[in-house]
Design a protein around this motif. Structure first.
Motif, PDB file in Angstrom:
ATOM      1  N   ALA A  52       0.815  -1.213   0.000  1.00 31.08           N
ATOM      2  CA  ALA A  52       0.000   0.000   0.000  1.00 31.08           C
ATOM      3  C   ALA A  52       0.848   1.262   0.000  1.00 31.08           C
ATOM      4  CB  ALA A  52      -0.924  -0.002   1.223  1.00 31.08           C
ATOM      5  N   VAL A  53       2.132   1.142   0.345  1.00 28.48           N
ATOM      6  CA  VAL A  53       2.972   2.341   0.419  1.00 28.48           C
ATOM      7  C   VAL A  53       4.120   2.317  -0.583  1.00 28.48           C
ATOM      8  CG1 VAL A  53       2.420   2.697   2.850  1.00 28.48           C
ATOM      9  CG2 VAL A  53       4.415   1.314   2.229  1.00 28.48           C
ATOM     10  N   ILE A  54       4.340   1.181  -1.255  1.00 35.57           N
ATOM     11  CA  ILE A  54       5.512   1.081  -2.125  1.00 35.57           C
ATOM     12  C   ILE A  54       5.363   1.929  -3.391  1.00 35.57           C
ATOM     13  CG2 ILE A  54       4.763  -0.901  -3.517  1.00 35.57           C
ATOM     14  CD1 ILE A  54       7.635  -1.965  -3.307  1.00 35.57           C
ATOM     15  N   ALA A  55       4.120   2.256  -3.771  1.00 35.88           N
ATOM     16  CA  ALA A  55       3.919   3.079  -4.970  1.00 35.88           C
ATOM     17  C   ALA A  55       4.547   4.463  -4.797  1.00 35.88           C
ATOM     18  CB  ALA A  55       2.434   3.215  -5.270  1.00 35.88           C
ATOM     19  N   ARG A  56       4.628   4.935  -3.542  1.00 40.53           N
ATOM     20  CA  ARG A  56       5.268   6.207  -3.236  1.00 40.53           C
ATOM     21  C   ARG A  56       6.360   5.947  -2.206  1.00 40.53           C
ATOM     22  NH1 ARG A  56       0.320  10.643  -2.726  1.00 40.53           N
ATOM     23  NH2 ARG A  56      -0.435  10.449  -4.880  1.00 40.53           N
ATOM     24  N   PRO A  57       7.510   5.474  -2.654  1.00 40.87           N
ATOM     25  CA  PRO A  57       8.553   5.032  -1.722  1.00 40.87           C
ATOM     26  C   PRO A  57       8.975   6.140  -0.768  1.00 40.87           C
ATOM     27  CG  PRO A  57       9.062   4.366  -3.971  1.00 40.87           C
ATOM     28  CD  PRO A  57       7.923   5.325  -4.059  1.00 40.87           C
ATOM     29  N   GLY A  58       9.041   5.797   0.497  1.00 41.02           N
ATOM     30  CA  GLY A  58       9.469   6.714   1.534  1.00 41.02           C
ATOM     31  C   GLY A  58       9.232   6.078   2.882  1.00 41.02           C
ATOM     32  N   ARG A  59       9.861   6.636   3.892  1.00 39.15           N
ATOM     33  CA  ARG A  59       9.671   6.100   5.236  1.00 39.15           C
ATOM     34  C   ARG A  59       8.234   6.313   5.694  1.00 39.15           C
ATOM     35  NH1 ARG A  59      12.030   9.752   9.465  1.00 39.15           N
ATOM     36  NH2 ARG A  59      14.065   9.261   8.553  1.00 39.15           N
ATOM     37  N   VAL A  60       7.656   5.276   6.309  1.00 38.31           N
ATOM     38  CA  VAL A  60       6.279   5.345   6.821  1.00 38.31           C
ATOM     39  C   VAL A  60       6.292   4.906   8.280  1.00 38.31           C
ATOM     40  CG1 VAL A  60       3.945   4.419   6.643  1.00 38.31           C
ATOM     41  CG2 VAL A  60       5.266   4.865   4.566  1.00 38.31           C
ATOM     42  N   VAL A  61       5.698   5.715   9.158  1.00 35.26           N
ATOM     43  CA  VAL A  61       5.560   5.360  10.571  1.00 35.26           C
ATOM     44  C   VAL A  61       4.111   5.577  10.970  1.00 35.26           C
ATOM     45  CG1 VAL A  61       6.293   5.815  12.937  1.00 35.26           C
ATOM     46  CG2 VAL A  61       7.953   6.018  11.060  1.00 35.26           C
ATOM     47  N   VAL A  62       3.443   4.520  11.401  1.00 32.48           N
ATOM     48  CA  VAL A  62       2.018   4.577  11.762  1.00 32.48           C
ATOM     49  C   VAL A  62       1.868   4.064  13.188  1.00 32.48           C
ATOM     50  CG1 VAL A  62      -0.292   3.775  11.196  1.00 32.48           C
ATOM     51  CG2 VAL A  62       1.361   4.204   9.364  1.00 32.48           C
ATOM     52  N   PRO A  63       1.592   4.945  14.177  1.00 37.12           N
ATOM     53  CA  PRO A  63       1.467   4.501  15.574  1.00 37.12           C
ATOM     54  C   PRO A  63       0.347   3.486  15.784  1.00 37.12           C
ATOM     55  CG  PRO A  63       1.833   6.866  15.483  1.00 37.12           C
ATOM     56  CD  PRO A  63       1.587   6.419  14.074  1.00 37.12           C
ATOM     57  N   ASP A  64      -0.819   3.702  15.112  1.00 32.36           N
ATOM     58  CA  ASP A  64      -1.949   2.784  15.270  1.00 32.36           C
ATOM     59  C   ASP A  64      -2.587   2.579  13.899  1.00 32.36           C
ATOM     60  OD1 ASP A  64      -4.224   1.346  15.865  1.00 32.36           O
ATOM     61  OD2 ASP A  64      -4.749   2.570  17.606  1.00 32.36           O
ATOM     62  N   ALA A  65      -2.353   1.404  13.298  1.00 29.03           N
ATOM     63  CA  ALA A  65      -2.810   1.138  11.938  1.00 29.03           C
ATOM     64  C   ALA A  65      -4.331   1.151  11.822  1.00 29.03           C
ATOM     65  CB  ALA A  65      -2.279  -0.217  11.472  1.00 29.03           C
ATOM     66  N   ARG A  66      -5.060   0.960  12.933  1.00 32.25           N
ATOM     67  CA  ARG A  66      -6.527   0.985  12.878  1.00 32.25           C
ATOM     68  C   ARG A  66      -7.054   2.376  12.537  1.00 32.25           C
ATOM     69  NH1 ARG A  66      -7.547  -1.317  18.811  1.00 32.25           N
ATOM     70  NH2 ARG A  66      -5.977   0.318  19.106  1.00 32.25           N
ATOM     71  N   LEU A  67      -6.221   3.389  12.789  1.00 31.05           N
ATOM     72  CA  LEU A  67      -6.655   4.761  12.561  1.00 31.05           C
ATOM     73  C   LEU A  67      -6.155   5.323  11.232  1.00 31.05           C
ATOM     74  CD1 LEU A  67      -5.963   6.132  16.165  1.00 31.05           C
ATOM     75  CD2 LEU A  67      -8.051   5.078  15.253  1.00 31.05           C
ATOM     76  N   ASP A  68      -5.482   4.512  10.452  1.00 28.89           N
ATOM     77  CA  ASP A  68      -4.943   4.956   9.162  1.00 28.89           C
ATOM     78  C   ASP A  68      -5.774   4.338   8.047  1.00 28.89           C
ATOM     79  OD1 ASP A  68      -3.210   4.963   6.708  1.00 28.89           O
ATOM     80  OD2 ASP A  68      -1.751   5.882   8.078  1.00 28.89           O
ATOM     81  N   GLU A  69      -6.328   5.170   7.166  1.00 29.35           N
ATOM     82  CA  GLU A  69      -7.236   4.671   6.129  1.00 29.35           C
ATOM     83  C   GLU A  69      -6.558   3.692   5.176  1.00 29.35           C
ATOM     84  OE1 GLU A  69      -6.717   8.432   3.000  1.00 29.35           O
ATOM     85  OE2 GLU A  69      -8.633   8.092   4.031  1.00 29.35           O
ATOM     86  N   ARG A  70      -5.247   3.757   5.059  1.00 28.50           N
ATOM     87  CA  ARG A  70      -4.544   2.825   4.181  1.00 28.50           C
ATOM     88  C   ARG A  70      -4.555   1.404   4.732  1.00 28.50           C
ATOM     89  NH1 ARG A  70       1.056   6.064   4.011  1.00 28.50           N
ATOM     90  NH2 ARG A  70       0.406   6.240   6.214  1.00 28.50           N
ATOM     91  N   PHE A  71      -4.675   1.279   6.065  1.00 31.16           N
ATOM     92  CA  PHE A  71      -4.502  -0.031   6.683  1.00 31.16           C
ATOM     93  C   PHE A  71      -5.694  -0.507   7.510  1.00 31.16           C
ATOM     94  CE2 PHE A  71      -0.203   2.069   6.817  1.00 31.16           C
ATOM     95  CZ  PHE A  71       0.309   1.413   5.701  1.00 31.16           C
ATOM     96  N   ALA A  72      -6.646   0.353   7.758  1.00 34.63           N
ATOM     97  CA  ALA A  72      -7.730   0.016   8.690  1.00 34.63           C
ATOM     98  C   ALA A  72      -8.451  -1.272   8.313  1.00 34.63           C
ATOM     99  CB  ALA A  72      -8.724   1.179   8.775  1.00 34.63           C
ATOM    100  N   GLN A  73      -8.637  -1.552   7.035  1.00 35.03           N
ATOM    101  CA  GLN A  73      -9.346  -2.751   6.596  1.00 35.03           C
ATOM    102  C   GLN A  73      -8.411  -3.866   6.142  1.00 35.03           C
ATOM    103  OE1 GLN A  73     -12.625  -2.840   7.096  1.00 35.03           O
ATOM    104  NE2 GLN A  73     -12.328  -0.750   7.913  1.00 35.03           N
ATOM    105  N   ASN A  74      -7.121  -3.701   6.372  1.00 33.13           N
ATOM    106  CA  ASN A  74      -6.159  -4.723   5.946  1.00 33.13           C
ATOM    107  C   ASN A  74      -6.266  -5.953   6.843  1.00 33.13           C
ATOM    108  OD1 ASN A  74      -3.287  -6.024   6.003  1.00 33.13           O
ATOM    109  ND2 ASN A  74      -3.334  -4.764   4.146  1.00 33.13           N
ATOM    110  N   PRO A  75      -6.213  -7.160   6.291  1.00 32.62           N
ATOM    111  CA  PRO A  75      -6.341  -8.373   7.103  1.00 32.62           C
ATOM    112  C   PRO A  75      -5.245  -8.540   8.144  1.00 32.62           C
ATOM    113  CG  PRO A  75      -5.720  -8.899   4.832  1.00 32.62           C
ATOM    114  CD  PRO A  75      -6.121  -7.472   4.843  1.00 32.62           C
TER     115      PRO A  75
END
Length: 400
Positions: free
Chosen positions: A75-98
């Motif tokens: 989900a983030v490799i299309a725009r390469p860069g460092r990613v830090v997410v404290p709580d993935a449930r609150l990030d729209e990119r990951f909230a529904q990820n299995p």
């Protein structure tokens, strides 16, 4: 539909040979260090192609493969860069990820740094995650980036090492062929010089000038062969010259180079080659020299005075060259085997079969074919078919 970016990424990944391999100890060491530095339970090196995410090294979980759709890093490799997410449930990119919802895992904290090749292609990530909410201070974020760079450096080092190993193998084979091909003109050169030196009165010897001229000619042929074959090797063995070749002159050079072998065996070598095929004169000379030298060697080894006939004529779409001898011949079952590197038809004979292996590569680089049949004298017939680049039609199978 696979995008051009995905194709480029797939090609970059294939160059590293990491998919399907056991986790390498050096990569395992990096993920263990990443987990320790970031204070999390799990760290993974993910390689992401157009279909799947491949975990090539991991600590905290067993390396596995999942679909690209399920991958958080995809989900983030299309725009390469460092990613830090404290709580993935609150990030729209990951909230529904299995990996977040519990279908696969219960990831909360997630951070990743991209793996970017020297050519700028993002092939995956170094990722750390935990089932508890968390964060990274700036020093740990920089450390994650540094470790990602080190992973790419290691992959590059392994890729270059493999390439060098392959190049060394090719260089060894090439060096063997060079020594094989130069032995004949070198023998001729040495013989001519010894003849001149042994003359009672070299200055007044009527044949001295002729002998030294032949020695000089052999030296020039050797120098030409070195220059041309090295140029051919630097081009990867796939770019022979394309020029009209005076095959009669080539055969004259071959006979001169093999003078010592012809004289020692009492051979009768005849050539009817009044054609001018298109090709590389030095490489074609090396081919004919190998084939004629083999005919002399194996016929003499069988206790016979060698008779070698070289014939050449035009065929539909190209030219056909044959070299016939009166030797023991090559059994039909062995006629393909003798073209393999380091194989020879008679295991008791001196020398290795490196010549025919190289002959095939040279002929095929010209777009031609080479093979072995039985000669009219019951010995060996080596046939070569070279295409005419200006002819529209292919050389047919009947050209054999």
């Amino acid at each position: 539909m696979v995008s051009q970016l995905d194709i480029t990424r797939r090609e970059a990944i294939e160059a590293y040979h990491v998919i399907g391999e056991a986790p390498a100890p050096d990569l395992q060491g990096i993920v263990r260090l990443a987990a320790t530095v970031c204070g999390v339970a799990t760290a993974v090196i993910n390689i992401i192609d157009d279909r799947s995410q491949h975990q090539i090294a991991a600590v905290g979980i067993e390396p596995a493969v999942c679909s690209r759709e399920d991958s958080m890093c995809a989900a983030v490799i299309a725009r390469p860069g460092r990613v830090v997410v404290p709580d993935a449930r609150l990030d729209e990119r990951f909230a529904q990820n299995p990996f977040v919802t519990g279908e696969i895992a219960h990831v909360r904290f997630y951070a990743s740094s991209p793996l970017v090749t020297p050519s700028g292609v993002a092939i995956g990530t170094l990722c750390v995650f935990d089932e508890s909410v968390g964060d990274l201070d700036e020093s740990k974020r920089e450390a994650l980036d540094l470790l990602a760079h080190q992973i790419v450096d290691l992959l590059e080092l392994r890729r270059i090492s493999r390439a060098l190993s392959a190049s060394n193998d090719q260089l060894s084979r090439f060096a063997g062929q060079i020594s094989h091909d130069l032995r004949n003109p070198l023998t001729a050169l040495t013989g001519f010089l010894e003849l001149a030196i042994d003359s009672p009165d070299m200055v007044n010897a009527p044949d001295a000038a002729r002998v030294l001229a032949r020695a000089e000619s052999a030296a020039e042929r050797m120098d030409e062969m070195i220059s041309d074959i090295l140029a051919y090797a630097r081009a990867g063995g796939a770019s022979p010259q394309r020029t009209r070749v005076n095959l009669a002159a080539v055969m004259d050079a071959v006979v001169d180079d093999l003078d010592a072998q012809i004289s020692a065996s009492g051979a009768d070598v005849r050539a009817d080659v009044d054609i001018e095929p298109v090709g590389d004169p030095t490489l074609l000379r090396a081919v004919l020299q190998n084939v004629v030298a083999n005919a002399l060697k194996f016929t003499a080894a069988a206790g016979r005075a060698p008779r070698v006939a070289v014939d050449a004529h035009a065929v539909g779409g190209g030219w056909r060259i044959t070299v016939d001898d009166n030797g023991p011949g090559v059994p039909e079952a062995d006629r393909e085997r003798v073209f393999r590197l380091m194989e020879r038809g008679d295991s008791d004979a001196d020398g290795l079969g490196i010549g025919l292996s190289t002959c095939r590569r040279v002929v095929e680089a010209h777009g031609g074919r080479i093979g072995i049949d039985e000669s009219p004298d019951g010995g060996t017939r080596v046939w070569i078919v070279l295409p005419d680049p200006s002819a529209a039609a292919d050389v047919g199978a009947d050209a054999r």
